[in-house]
Design an enzyme around this catalytic site. Structure first.
Site, PDB file in Angstrom:
ATOM      1  CB  CYS A 101      -0.496 -22.451 -26.722  1.00  0.00           C
ATOM      2  SG  CYS A 101      -2.086 -21.817 -25.844  1.00  0.00           S
ATOM      3  CG  PHE A 102      -4.232 -27.069 -29.162  1.00  0.00           C
ATOM      4  CD1 PHE A 102      -3.882 -27.682 -30.530  1.00  0.00           C
ATOM      5  CD2 PHE A 102      -5.534 -27.552 -28.675  1.00  0.00           C
ATOM      6  CE1 PHE A 102      -4.610 -28.527 -31.219  1.00  0.00           C
ATOM      7  CE2 PHE A 102      -6.292 -28.429 -29.384  1.00  0.00           C
ATOM      8  CZ  PHE A 102      -6.012 -28.980 -30.629  1.00  0.00           C
TER       9      PHE A 102
END
Length: 362
Positions: A101-102
């Site tokens: 994810c980020f």
């Protein structure tokens, strides 16, 4: 010159994971908007929350973190449940996934925990996309300089891109920057129906392409400006190109016009639209030239229009760029092409490919 493959010089192992294509599936758990801006090569977007849900959770997080997390988990479990059944039907427990994810936090952990519970082997990218992006930027500082480039230069319409394609067919290494940028690199270079990738995505595509090349072999590349459309080349690549030797290609004007008609069919059908795109050139070429182009477009004389645009703008512009970027003292040679059809280009590519790498030019 190093003889170590580029894929080993710059490797995802530096991120603590395997080669991206060694995974049965790379899952990007971020929102669709984040994924569209940039993602790992081959990654599939299976968002834990969609764009609207992500925005809602972010807004609530500012005033009530606990409530934001509750809503986020509710959305996440529902979305994962909707997406996980197709995965179960396509893959087996022997398959290994990579999830990110980020920052490598909650969103990727939700996917990782659920997939591991089912029995899949899962790697989670520590630091997430943010760490990957740092790796891309750092790699593009050093990796481009490790290759020996052979630069194909020449005025617009002389077949440089097609010659690159023919060289690839001959087994030569090529780096097609315009293909990666989805742009032909000029004021008229936008490709209908093909928006340019974001700068971050272009960087990812470029690094992925460089990693497939062998630094021990030459790389053919087309001379480009610092920017291709709205996408900027990394300094390391741009500088390495301008230290390289150059093959100056030329072709008869009638062949160049014919190639333009093939490469720009939308302007052949709408010459007036082409002239509208050239209006920013008025300070350079003058109002009289612009009006001449308008008249040719109105008459439907596409061949005369294309030739005039080359002669009055592109050729002088190219000459200035060549003097600026490929000054005297750098190895250069001429390669006049008798035609730009398949056979002349194939013959030229065979001749170039047959040359011993590094051989002195006459």
């Amino acid at each position: 010159m190093t003889h170590q493959p580029a894929a080993q010089i710059v490797s995802p192992q530096q991120l603590g994971v395997r080669e991206f294509d060694h995974y049965a599936l790379v899952i990007d758990a971020r929102s669709p908007h984040e994924y569209a801006e940039d993602h790992l090569p081959g990654a599939v977007n299976l968002p834990v929350v969609d764009d609207d849900e992500y925005a809602e959770v972010g807004i609530r997080h500012k005033s009530d973190k606990h409530r934001a997390y509750l809503i986020g988990v509710e959305y996440s479990l529902r979305n994962i449940a909707d997406q996980i059944r197709p995965l179960i039907s396509k893959y087996t427990s022997d398959d290994r996934f990579l999830v990110y994810c980020f920052r490598g936090g909650k969103r990727s952990r939700l996917w990782t925990d659920n997939l591991r519970t089912i029995g899949f082997e899962v790697d989670q990218l520590a630091g997430g996309w943010k760490r990957y992006r740092q790796w891309v930027r750092e790699s593009l500082v050093t990796l481009p300089a490790m290759f020996k480039y052979e630069v194909l230069a020449g005025p617009t319409g002389c077949g440089k891109t097609r010659l690159l394609t023919e060289l690839a067919r001959q087994g030569e290494q090529v780096l097609d920057l315009e293909e990666l940028a989805s742009h032909r690199g000029s004021l008229l270079g936008r490709l209908p129906g093909r928006p340019q990738p974001t700068q971050k995505m272009f960087d990812s595509l470029l690094l992925s392409s460089l990693r497939r090349l062998d630094p021990a072999r030459r790389v053919w590349i087309e001379a480009e400006s610092k920017k291709i459309g709205d996408r900027q080349l990394p300094d390391g690549l741009f500088e390495a190109m301008h230290r390289s030797r150059v093959t100056q290609i030329s072709a008869p004007m009638d062949e160049r016009v014919r190639l333009w008609k093939e490469d720009y069919p939308h302007f052949t059908e709408d010459p007036a639209g082409m002239v509208e795109k050239l209006l920013p050139l008025r300070p350079l070429v003058g109002g009289e030239v612009i009006e001449t182009w308008r008249a040719l477009a109105t008459q439907g004389d596409v061949e005369a229009l294309f030739e005039s645009v080359m002669v009055r703008h592109y050729d002088p512009c190219y000459a200035r760029s060549t003097r600026r970027n490929y000054a005297s003292g750098k190895p250069s040679r001429e390669l006049p092409l008798v035609g730009l059809g398949p056979e002349p280009l194939a013959q030229a590519a065979r001749s170039l490919a047959a040359e011993h790498p590094g051989a002195d030019w006459p």
